[in-house]
Write an enzyme that holds these catalytic residues in place. Structure first.
Site, PDB file in Angstrom:
ATOM      1  N   LYS A  86       0.841  -1.197   0.000  1.00 57.60           N
ATOM      2  CA  LYS A  86       0.000   0.000   0.000  1.00 57.60           C
ATOM      3  C   LYS A  86       0.878   1.250   0.000  1.00 57.60           C
ATOM      4  O   LYS A  86       1.708   1.439   0.908  1.00 57.60           O
ATOM      5  CB  LYS A  86      -0.851   0.040   1.266  1.00 57.60           C
ATOM      6  CG  LYS A  86      -2.116  -0.797   1.195  1.00 57.60           C
ATOM      7  CD  LYS A  86      -2.712  -0.870   2.573  1.00 57.60           C
ATOM      8  CE  LYS A  86      -4.165  -0.523   2.579  1.00 57.60           C
ATOM      9  NZ  LYS A  86      -4.704  -0.549   3.948  1.00 57.60           N
TER      10      LYS A  86
HETATM   11  C1  E4P Z   1      -8.094  -0.346   4.258  1.00 53.92           C
HETATM   12  O1  E4P Z   1      -7.295  -0.629   3.411  1.00 53.92           O
HETATM   13  C2  E4P Z   1      -8.051   0.913   5.027  1.00 53.92           C
HETATM   14  O2  E4P Z   1      -6.826   1.109   5.632  1.00 53.92           O
HETATM   15  C3  E4P Z   1      -9.163   0.889   6.047  1.00 53.92           C
HETATM   16  O3  E4P Z   1     -10.359   0.424   5.428  1.00 53.92           O
HETATM   17  C4  E4P Z   1      -9.394   2.214   6.733  1.00 53.92           C
HETATM   18  O4  E4P Z   1     -10.525   2.096   7.553  1.00 53.92           O
HETATM   19  P1  E4P Z   1     -10.900   3.168   8.705  1.00 53.92           P
HETATM   20  O5  E4P Z   1     -11.299   4.438   8.028  1.00 53.92           O
HETATM   21  O6  E4P Z   1     -12.039   2.526   9.439  1.00 53.92           O
HETATM   22  O7  E4P Z   1      -9.670   3.329   9.549  1.00 53.92           O
END
Ligand code: E4P
Length: 221
Positions: A86
C-alpha cells in the site's frame, strides 16, 4: 465482488476464512499497531496472515518519499508472494507505484478520497485503488457517490486497476458497494459477521429443529 477483511487480528482472519468466502486481507499501520504485544514483530504477523489467506494481503509503507517507499516495498514483498504494497495517494506514492509495478510488485493505492485521485492511481498502474468511504461520510460528504465515480472512471478506459471499497462501517456499505459493481470490499470483522445475520434465519432454523424433534418418533428418524 471479492470480500476482504480489514484487520491484522489473526483469530478474526482465521474465523472469517473458515466460512469459505474470504478473498483477502487489508492491514494498515494502525491495525498492526492494535495487535502489537511485544511477542511477534510485524513481519511475523504478516507472514502468518499471508499463510492463512489464499489471496492478496495488503501491507502499508510508512515512508513519504519515493525511494523510502520503494525500499519498504521491496522488503515487504520478501515476506510472502501474496503481499500487495500500500502506497499513499500522494505524488511520491504515484511515482513509487509506477516504479514498483515495473518491478512486478503488486500495489494497493490507499488513502484515496476523490475520483481525481483514483484516475491518477489508475494511470500509475495500481492493482487496487482504495477509496475510503467511511472517512468521506465522516466529513459530511457522500462516500458512495465517490465510489461510483471511481468505478465509472476505471471502466470508461478499461484500466486494469480494481476498485477496493475501503473504510466500510456497516453491512449496508458492503451491499451498496456490491450494487455499484465495486470489484472488492474490505471490512472489519464485525461488519463481515453482520452480513450473515438475520433474526428470521435464527427463528426459522429453531422452528425447523423443534418441529423435527416433536415428530422424530413418528418420522422414524
Ligand atoms: C483499508 O485498506 C483501510 O486502511 C481501512 O479500510 C481504513 O478504515 P478506517 O477508516 O475505518 O480506519
Amino acid at each position: 465482488m471479492k470480500l476482504f477483511l480489514d484487520t491484522a487480528n489473526f483469530k478474526e482472519i482465521e474465523d472469517a476464512n473458515s466460512w469459505g468466502v474470504l478473498d483477502g486481507v487489508t492491514t494498515n499501520p494502525t491495525l498492526l499497531a492494535k495487535e502489537a504485544n511485544g511477542q511477534k514483530d510485524y513481519k511475523q504477523m504478516l507472514k502468518e496472515i499471508c499463510a492463512e489467506v489464499d489471496g492478496p494481503v495488503s501491507a502499508e509503507v510508512v515512508s513519504t518519499d519515493t525511494a523510502g517507499m520503494l525500499d519498504e516495498a521491496r522488503n515487504l514483498v520478501e515476506i510472502a508472494e501474496n503481499i500487495y504494497v500500500k502506497f499513499p495517494c500522494i505524488p511520491a506514492g504515484l511515482a513509487a507505484t509506477k516504479a514498483a509495478r515495473a518491478e512486478g510488485i503488486s500495489v494497493n493505492m490507499t488513502l484515496v478520497f476523490s475520483p481525481a485521485q483514483a484516475l491518477l492511481a489508475a494511470k500509475a498502474g495500481a492493482n487496487f485503488i482504495s477509496p475510503f468511504l467511511g472517512r468521506i461520510d465522516d466529513m459530511a460528504s457522500g462516500g458512495m457517490e465517490i465510489l461510483a465515480q471511481c468505478i465509472e472512471i476505471v471502466k470508461n478506459y478499461d484500466f486494469q486497476s480494481e476498485i477496493l471499497a475501503s473504510s466500510l462501517r456497516g453491512p449496508m456499505h458492503v451491499v451498496e458497494a456490491a450494487r455499484l459493481g465495486s470489484d472488492i470490499a474490505t471490512m472489519p470483522y464485525s461488519v463481515f459477521t453482520q452480513l450473515m445475520k438475520h433474526p428470521l434465519t435464527d427463528i426459522g432454523l429453531q422452528r425447523f429443529i423443534d418441529d423435527w424433534e416433536k415428530a422424530r418418533k413418528d418420522l422414524g428418524a
